[in-house]
Design a protein around this motif. Sequence first.
Motif, PDB file in Angstrom:
ATOM      1  N   LEU A  57       0.884  -1.144   0.013  1.00  0.00           N
ATOM      2  CA  LEU A  57      -0.070  -0.106  -0.040  1.00  0.00           C
ATOM      3  C   LEU A  57       0.991   1.169   0.074  1.00  0.00           C
ATOM      4  N   SER A  58       1.689   1.317   0.931  1.00  0.00           N
ATOM      5  CA  SER A  58       2.438   2.647   1.025  1.00  0.00           C
ATOM      6  C   SER A  58       3.309   2.776   0.037  1.00  0.00           C
ATOM      7  N   CYS A  59       4.181   1.568  -0.233  1.00  0.00           N
ATOM      8  CA  CYS A  59       5.315   1.787  -1.181  1.00  0.00           C
ATOM      9  C   CYS A  59       4.762   2.034  -2.603  1.00  0.00           C
ATOM     10  N   TYR A  77      -9.682  -0.655   2.980  1.00  0.00           N
ATOM     11  CA  TYR A  77     -10.574   0.299   2.437  1.00  0.00           C
ATOM     12  C   TYR A  77     -10.485   0.271   0.908  1.00  0.00           C
ATOM     13  N   LEU A  78      -9.048   0.230   0.621  1.00  0.00           N
ATOM     14  CA  LEU A  78      -8.918   0.354  -0.778  1.00  0.00           C
ATOM     15  C   LEU A  78      -9.248  -0.932  -1.709  1.00  0.00           C
ATOM     16  N   GLU A  79      -8.915  -1.996  -0.804  1.00  0.00           N
ATOM     17  CA  GLU A  79      -9.381  -3.572  -1.332  1.00  0.00           C
ATOM     18  C   GLU A  79     -10.951  -3.712  -1.664  1.00  0.00           C
ATOM     19  N   LEU A  80     -11.714  -2.662  -0.709  1.00  0.00           N
ATOM     20  CA  LEU A  80     -13.054  -2.858  -0.725  1.00  0.00           C
ATOM     21  C   LEU A  80     -13.516  -1.873  -2.036  1.00  0.00           C
ATOM     22  N   LEU A  81     -12.817  -0.710  -2.122  1.00  0.00           N
ATOM     23  CA  LEU A  81     -13.162   0.020  -3.538  1.00  0.00           C
ATOM     24  C   LEU A  81     -12.879  -1.026  -4.738  1.00  0.00           C
ATOM     25  N   GLU A 237      -6.019  -6.824  -5.223  1.00  0.00           N
ATOM     26  CA  GLU A 237      -7.099  -6.175  -4.737  1.00  0.00           C
ATOM     27  C   GLU A 237      -6.552  -4.746  -4.278  1.00  0.00           C
ATOM     28  N   ILE A 238      -5.467  -4.845  -3.806  1.00  0.00           N
ATOM     29  CA  ILE A 238      -5.024  -3.427  -3.146  1.00  0.00           C
ATOM     30  C   ILE A 238      -4.576  -2.731  -4.239  1.00  0.00           C
ATOM     31  N   VAL A 239      -4.077  -3.149  -5.452  1.00  0.00           N
ATOM     32  CA  VAL A 239      -3.547  -2.032  -6.333  1.00  0.00           C
ATOM     33  C   VAL A 239      -4.776  -1.767  -7.381  1.00  0.00           C
ATOM     34  N   ARG A 240      -5.764  -2.470  -7.506  1.00  0.00           N
ATOM     35  CA  ARG A 240      -7.093  -2.141  -8.185  1.00  0.00           C
ATOM     36  C   ARG A 240      -7.732  -0.903  -7.402  1.00  0.00           C
ATOM     37  N   GLY A 241      -7.734  -1.129  -6.072  1.00  0.00           N
ATOM     38  CA  GLY A 241      -8.159  -0.151  -5.173  1.00  0.00           C
ATOM     39  C   GLY A 241      -7.304   1.266  -5.117  1.00  0.00           C
ATOM     40  N   ILE A 242      -6.110   1.068  -5.087  1.00  0.00           N
ATOM     41  CA  ILE A 242      -5.241   2.353  -5.447  1.00  0.00           C
ATOM     42  C   ILE A 242      -5.657   2.994  -6.707  1.00  0.00           C
ATOM     43  N   HIS A 284       1.305  -3.946 -12.967  1.00  0.00           N
ATOM     44  CA  HIS A 284       1.910  -4.421 -11.615  1.00  0.00           C
ATOM     45  C   HIS A 284       1.726  -5.978 -11.716  1.00  0.00           C
ATOM     46  N   PHE A 285       2.702  -6.691 -11.417  1.00  0.00           N
ATOM     47  CA  PHE A 285       2.796  -8.050 -11.095  1.00  0.00           C
ATOM     48  C   PHE A 285       2.845  -8.644  -9.732  1.00  0.00           C
ATOM     49  N   ASN A 286       1.813  -9.337  -9.293  1.00  0.00           N
ATOM     50  CA  ASN A 286       2.008  -9.635  -7.971  1.00  0.00           C
ATOM     51  C   ASN A 286       2.647 -11.190  -7.501  1.00  0.00           C
TER      52      ASN A 286
END
Length: 379
Positions: A57-59, A77-81, A237-242, A284-286
């Motif tokens: 998230l922060s990086c 919250y961003l994963e929810l978005l 999910e976190i990157v889609r939320g970002i 992004h590649f996870n």
Amino acid sequence: MRSLLVIIDGLGDDPIPEWKGLTPFDHAEHKNMDQMISLGICSNVSICENDFVPESLSCILRLLGVQQCDFPMNRAYLELLAHERDISEYEMVLRCNLVSVDENDTLISFNGQGLTPQDMAEAAAACNEFWQGIEFMHLSMYRNLLILDKDRRILDASDIQPPHESMGENINALLSELKEKSLLLKHFIEGTAKKLERFSRDGIRYMLYPWGPSERKALPAFAALHGLQGAAVCEAEIVRGIAKGLQLEAPKIKGATADIDTDIAAKTQATLELLKQNEFVLTHFNGADEAAHRYDYQGKANFISAIDKEFLGPVLKTVKEPLRIVVSGDHVTSSVSGKHNKNAVPVIAAQVNSVKIPVEISNYQDILTFLMKASDKRG
């Protein structure tokens, strides 16, 4: 001039003893990255430095030029978005992993180890019933979210340990303070544990582990930050939320996953299409991060090689216009410990299809300058 930021999540690693101290990046085949290095530079940079805990998230927000004061608290919250949901100012959301525990109550996995994807879907379904005061939301595999009324005792708690950083510890000790602060979550944890008893096998049982509480937090628009039109190719999910929070276009891509089985060719095609329409694209590649969490350093190296061959190769061959490219990790994910750390990650930067220019990358600000230098609005 267009810009492409390729984030290989968890690209950095610790030396692997079996490889005489090489990391998965060192061990991988990456002739296209080497071509970029010949045109530009390869540096080692700590993205988080000493400012915050090393996590995506922060990086990733820092790599996209978001100021630290605008970072959300945790990533739920961003994963929810990312799943087209939102919450009110009176609610909060927690991440909730399906974890496995041994006969001694020791946490042995943060990701439902021992269960198939079908098992995990059935486990989520078994827990997805009416819980008074809690909405249970299954995302994928072992990942879930919990939505409930805002509780500052939970939001302000700094002692809820991430499960992936807590392997080998006692599950009761890990969750004791959370259960003390919230009778609602205590009933949920214990009630779902009973529902998951039928999945127990070979001395292993399964539980839901709430953590990472988060509240509603607006991010600045990417265009306002940089004066550039941007898009993202991502599935985690976190990157889609970002991306959603920054108002970046982020189309769903068939075959894309958040692991090493992702369809790299589909992500390549999406990246090439978005580069035609946007001044900036994040891809992004996870999978490298997921492989390292499983201590699978060979799988991580193979995935890095595949990205180089199946993604960077076609991009460098297809794009004819001048293009700035950065390939970077966000943080170290150690294949030795299975954990994140704040050490430096490889950062490769080059400008292609133009006269060779000097490139200097010694810190994360240099990455922003290189990618976004057309803008004087960088955060």
